[in-house]
Design an enzyme around this catalytic site. Structure first.
Site, mmCIF file in Angstrom:
data_model
loop_
_atom_site.group_PDB
_atom_site.id
_atom_site.type_symbol
_atom_site.label_atom_id
_atom_site.label_comp_id
_atom_site.label_asym_id
_atom_site.label_seq_id
_atom_site.Cartn_x
_atom_site.Cartn_y
_atom_site.Cartn_z
ATOM 1 N N ASP A 213 0.879 -1.164 0.000
ATOM 2 C CA ASP A 213 0.000 0.000 0.000
ATOM 3 C C ASP A 213 0.920 1.219 0.000
ATOM 4 O OD1 ASP A 213 -1.482 2.205 0.647
ATOM 5 O OD2 ASP A 213 -2.677 1.234 2.197
ATOM 6 N N GLN A 216 0.866 6.375 1.165
ATOM 7 C CA GLN A 216 1.621 7.403 1.910
ATOM 8 C C GLN A 216 3.117 7.329 1.612
ATOM 9 O OE1 GLN A 216 0.042 9.717 3.412
ATOM 10 N NE2 GLN A 216 -1.964 8.836 3.810
ATOM 11 N N CYS A 377 -9.119 6.208 9.714
ATOM 12 C CA CYS A 377 -9.399 4.933 9.037
ATOM 13 C C CYS A 377 -8.385 3.867 9.418
ATOM 14 C CB CYS A 377 -9.460 5.095 7.514
ATOM 15 S SG CYS A 377 -10.693 6.256 6.974
HETATM 16 N N1 7TS Z 1 -3.845 3.451 2.425
HETATM 17 C C1 7TS Z 1 -3.297 4.412 3.190
HETATM 18 C C2 7TS Z 1 -2.030 4.137 3.914
HETATM 19 C C3 7TS Z 1 -3.930 5.651 3.275
HETATM 20 O O1 7TS Z 1 -3.379 6.598 4.025
HETATM 21 C C4 7TS Z 1 -5.146 5.870 2.573
HETATM 22 C C5 7TS Z 1 -5.902 7.157 2.700
HETATM 23 C C6 7TS Z 1 -5.632 4.842 1.770
HETATM 24 C C7 7TS Z 1 -4.958 3.650 1.735
HETATM 25 C C8 7TS Z 1 -6.870 4.996 0.947
HETATM 26 O O2 7TS Z 1 -6.646 5.879 -0.091
HETATM 27 P P1 7TS Z 1 -7.822 6.334 -1.059
HETATM 28 O O3 7TS Z 1 -7.216 7.414 -1.882
HETATM 29 O O4 7TS Z 1 -8.212 5.137 -1.850
HETATM 30 O O5 7TS Z 1 -8.938 6.808 -0.172
HETATM 31 N N2 7TS Z 1 -5.626 7.873 3.871
HETATM 32 C C9 7TS Z 1 -6.328 8.919 4.360
HETATM 33 C C10 7TS Z 1 -5.961 9.611 5.505
HETATM 34 O O6 7TS Z 1 -4.971 9.361 6.185
HETATM 35 N N3 7TS Z 1 -6.864 10.588 5.733
HETATM 36 O O7 7TS Z 1 -7.786 10.541 4.770
HETATM 37 C C11 7TS Z 1 -7.472 9.509 3.904
#
Ligand code: 7TS
Length: 419
Positions: A213, A216, A377
């Site tokens: 993943d 970040q 989350c």
């Molecule tokens: N994985 C990680 C580590 C994340 O931080 C996030 C979103 C996702 C997956 C999901 O990403 P998306 O673009 O598909 O939604 N993180 C966050 C957060 O830290 N605050 O809002 C979204």
């Protein structure tokens, strides 16, 4: 992967300071609640530079058309721009081929794609999927769902009080039953940087695949997927200064080739009859329906933008701001940092004695400072630290020492209100 340590970054003069690039982001020039906006919620989503906004609006003003279908000029142009963007992503990740770059709605859809398309076909009772305690829900729930459907078992690598993976536990959880290690590169709730090369090597050693993943990671460091040798990597455009609603699944060609399609529809087929459908080649096999064309092209512009600055420069700058922010926040009376790993990137998560994080968020917002409060989350992380939520400041290339100072000033107002 190059995530600089804060120490290394602080050695130079201010040549690392990228905060002047804030001028490229129109939204950052505004006042909120009568105060200059200090945007420290970059882990949730980053702001967009004018170059990305311009690219998206130029697409709609000059080139808008559907891709992969029209012989007319606009469709040819849209297809070319869309595929050029795929090539930009390939080069950015150093993937071997554009066949390995699938556009998705974001990290979440990319992980669901693998959990569904690979997991449902492959997993059976007795198999194990290994994740960690610090995963975002989007790297927990899809695996839980596919384990329920297939009878496979979900295993979880614990974390220590600093928010680091327990590597001994990791090794004891790993066995030939492990079919997939799905792991975040950087924790959004704690900032922990995981030792991917070791994790990947050990997981491959027992024959497991590895999904990273990268939500970040990709905005904060240079990544070479071939050097990393991960089987899959997911990330979102909107955390990399690009548009929302688009992201990427990288997968090794052989692995993607072996997987059945995720969704059926237009653009993912070669031939269709009521008796039998044959599928398109990679990567179209995984891109059913009209994609987020403008979004993908905007992501290409975001990649051009960050590449122009340099991912190593961005990592170095953010490491220096992280080091400064950590020191400043730790000097705030009653503040406890949640996530004190030796290797961190971009995230300052904390609690203040006697104040609920939501109250912190609300009061600092009155002073123009945008941070996120909540469980981010990542509810298992909150349970692990026995807290309901944290307040979280998260960094981007335009973050500055002045932003940290504004946050610290706003926190002193929180202390005033709550005595
Ligand atoms: N994985 C990680 C580590 C994340 O931080 C996030 C979103 C996702 C997956 C999901 O990403 P998306 O673009 O598909 O939604 N993180 C966050 C957060 O830290 N605050 O809002 C979204």
């Amino acid at each position: 992967m190059h995530i600089q340590t804060a120490k290394a970054a602080s050695n130079g003069a201010d040549s690392w300071d990228l905060s002047r690039y804030a001028a490229d982001f129109p939204i950052l020039a505004q006042q909120v609640r009568g105060k200059p906006l200090v945007y420290l919620d970059n882990a949730a989503t980053t702001q967009k530079p004018a170059a990305v906004i311009r690219t998206v609006s130029e697409f709609y003003e000059q080139h808008n058309s559907n891709v992969h279908r029209g012989v007319h000029l606009l469709s040819q142009r849209a297809t070319q721009l869309y595929e050029d963007s795929r090539e930009k992503v390939r080069a950015f990740l150093n993937a071997a081929s554009t066949k390995e770059i699938v556009f998705t709605r974001g990290t979440t859809e990319a992980i669901n794609l693998v959990a569904s398309a690979w997991g449902r076909e492959t997993l059976k009772p007795g198999d194990e999927v290994l994740i960690s305690w610090m995963e975002h829900h989007s790297n927990i729930v899809p695996w839980q769902m596919v384990c329920q459907q297939t009878g496979a078992t979900l295993k979880v690598i614990p974390i220590n009080d600093a928010g680091e993976l327990d590597l001994k536990a990791f090794e004891s959880l790993l066995s030939t039953r492990t079919k997939m290690l799905a792991i975040t590169a950087v924790s959004n709730a704690l900032g922990t940087v995981n030792p991917l090369p070791t994790l990947i090597e050990k997981a491959h050693g027992v024959g497991a695949l590895v999904l990273v993943d990268g939500a970040q990671l990709i905005p904060h460091a240079a990544v070479d997927v071939q050097a990393l040798d991960c089987d899959f990597l997911a990330f979102s455009s909107h955390k990399l200064y690009g548009p929302t609603g688009v992201g990427v699944l990288y997968g090794k060609e052989a692995g993607l080739h072996a997987m059945a399609p995720y969704q059926g529809g237009g653009d993912m087929i070669r031939t269709v009859s009521f008796e039998r459908t044959t599928y398109a080649a990679l990567p179209n096999k995984f891109e059913a329906g009209t994609p987020n064309i403008a979004g993908a092209i905007g992501l290409g512009a975001a990649i051009d933008y960050v590449s122009g600055i340099g991912m190593n420069a961005i990592a170095q700058h953010e490491a220096a701001i992280l080091e400064y922010g950590t020191a400043q926040l730790l000097a705030v009376p009653g503040l406890r940092m949640i996530g004190t790993a030796k290797r961190k990137a971009g995230v300052l998560s904390f609690v203040l004695e006697g104040v609920h994080p939501h109250d912190i968020g609300t009061i600092v917002d009155m002073h123009g400072v945008a941070i996120r409060t909540g469980h981010h989350c990542a509810q298992p992380v909150m349970d692990r630290f026995r807290i309901p939520a944290t307040a979280r400041a998260s960094l981007a290339l335009y973050s500055s020492r002045a932003d940290i100072d504004a946050l610290v000033r706003a926190l002193s107002k929180v202390k005033e209100v709550f005595g």
